[in-house]
Design a protein around this motif. Sequence first.
Motif, PDB file in Angstrom:
ATOM      1  N   SER A 119      11.354   1.955  12.233  1.00  0.00           N
ATOM      2  CA  SER A 119      10.096   1.311  12.641  1.00  0.00           C
ATOM      3  C   SER A 119       8.924   1.865  11.832  1.00  0.00           C
ATOM      4  N   LEU A 120       7.761   1.238  12.032  1.00  0.00           N
ATOM      5  CA  LEU A 120       6.532   1.842  11.544  1.00  0.00           C
ATOM      6  C   LEU A 120       6.269   3.091  12.380  1.00  0.00           C
ATOM      7  N   THR A 121       5.638   4.094  11.782  1.00  0.00           N
ATOM      8  CA  THR A 121       5.364   5.315  12.554  1.00  0.00           C
ATOM      9  C   THR A 121       3.909   5.378  13.017  1.00  0.00           C
ATOM     10  N   THR A 122       3.113   4.361  12.635  1.00  0.00           N
ATOM     11  CA  THR A 122       1.765   4.229  13.197  1.00  0.00           C
ATOM     12  C   THR A 122       1.660   2.793  13.709  1.00  0.00           C
ATOM     13  N   PRO A 123       0.697   2.517  14.580  1.00  0.00           N
ATOM     14  CA  PRO A 123       0.610   1.159  15.149  1.00  0.00           C
ATOM     15  C   PRO A 123       0.695   0.101  14.051  1.00  0.00           C
ATOM     16  N   PRO A 124       1.403  -0.985  14.312  1.00  0.00           N
ATOM     17  CA  PRO A 124       1.936  -1.447  15.608  1.00  0.00           C
ATOM     18  C   PRO A 124       3.327  -0.917  15.962  1.00  0.00           C
ATOM     19  N   HIS A 157       0.494   5.570   1.269  1.00  0.00           N
ATOM     20  CA  HIS A 157      -0.316   6.567   1.978  1.00  0.00           C
ATOM     21  C   HIS A 157       0.539   7.807   2.209  1.00  0.00           C
ATOM     22  N   VAL A 203       4.722   1.203   1.127  1.00  0.00           N
ATOM     23  CA  VAL A 203       5.001   0.133   2.087  1.00  0.00           C
ATOM     24  C   VAL A 203       5.123  -1.207   1.367  1.00  0.00           C
ATOM     25  N   GLU A 224       6.991  13.400   8.145  1.00  0.00           N
ATOM     26  CA  GLU A 224       7.398  12.647   9.355  1.00  0.00           C
ATOM     27  C   GLU A 224       8.911  12.791   9.531  1.00  0.00           C
ATOM     28  N   HIS A 261       4.535   7.509   1.784  1.00  0.00           N
ATOM     29  CA  HIS A 261       5.151   6.240   2.193  1.00  0.00           C
ATOM     30  C   HIS A 261       4.629   5.110   1.313  1.00  0.00           C
ATOM     31  N   PHE A 318       2.135 -10.338   5.064  1.00  0.00           N
ATOM     32  CA  PHE A 318       2.499  -8.991   5.549  1.00  0.00           C
ATOM     33  C   PHE A 318       2.477  -8.976   7.077  1.00  0.00           C
ATOM     34  N   TRP A 326      14.123   1.789   6.038  1.00  0.00           N
ATOM     35  CA  TRP A 326      13.646   3.030   5.423  1.00  0.00           C
ATOM     36  C   TRP A 326      14.542   3.425   4.258  1.00  0.00           C
ATOM     37  N   HIS A 336       1.348  11.504   4.859  1.00  0.00           N
ATOM     38  CA  HIS A 336       1.244  12.240   6.129  1.00  0.00           C
ATOM     39  C   HIS A 336       1.360  13.715   5.768  1.00  0.00           C
ATOM     40  N   GLN A 377       0.840  -1.187   0.000  1.00  0.00           N
ATOM     41  CA  GLN A 377       0.000   0.000   0.000  1.00  0.00           C
ATOM     42  C   GLN A 377       0.877   1.240   0.000  1.00  0.00           C
TER      43      GLN A 377
END
Length: 263
Positions: A199-204, A96, A123, A108, A121, A133, A211, A98, A94
């Motif tokens: 890391s991911l910047t939204t959950p989880p 998306h 992904v 970000e 981003h 995934f 990156w 920010h 996907q």
Amino acid sequence: IKSCGNHSCPHPALHPLWQSPLTIPGGTRQSPINIQWRDSVYDPFLKPLKISYDPTTCLHIWNNGYSFLVEFDDSTDKSIIVGGPLENQYRLKQFHFHWGAINDWGSEHTVDSKFYPAELHLVHWNAVDYPSFEDAVMEGNGLAVIGVFLKLGARHEGLQTLVDALPAVRHKDTVIEFDEFDPSCLIPSCPDYWTYAGSLTTPPLTESVTWIIKKKPIEVDEDQLEAFRTLLFTSDGEEERRMVDNFRPLQPLMNRTVRSSFQ
Ligand SMILES: NS(=O)(=O)N=C1NCCCN1
Ligand SMILES: [Zn+2]
């Protein structure tokens, strides 16, 4: 994550929705970070990133209450990236964005402490080593996210296709079919990038992301940024809250080096 209720929102970087309680306790490789250009280390062994997306894998666009995202059929290796810092190929899942309430912030990652008005981003997940995934999200080499900065400038014709679809996904949990879109039109042709382990910047928020941050931004115009800001965090029927400032605060670099693919 619960909605943040109706208190007045402080500066976006202090917004509880993005605050540290959600950081993985003991996290040593969290994202986003500030990229200090002069501290990045040129790595001559970094390969060019190879991107090959098949537009027919594009499925739909939807508002998930954090951002709007375009999802792809990731059941085959039709849309993949390979090379760059990556050991093997990764499948596109996907993409998306920010963005900020105003053009002074929204990205970000920052470069020499400069915010861009928005950040894309893309992904991808490691389908060579992991079956899904969801599995890859839990692994140190599970994901690869390409970050592209958006700056205010000329209208971006490729982005306009997305912008035209946004009114149909204004509310959280709305979705429309979206097909034949090739997101490589959103990636600058300049090959230069920075790369680091994060890391991911939204959950989880899992520490599973390699990156790949493109050095060159793409240009979009004011109307296109304003279109992002017409989206809502809230569902139809709820009190409207504009979807803006959906970026996580900067995280400590700790014991990490950012490498560059260019001198
Ligand atoms: N902003 S981010 O790091 O891409 N975060 C994500 N979280 C959920 C899965 C997709 N990406
Ligand atoms: Zn993101």
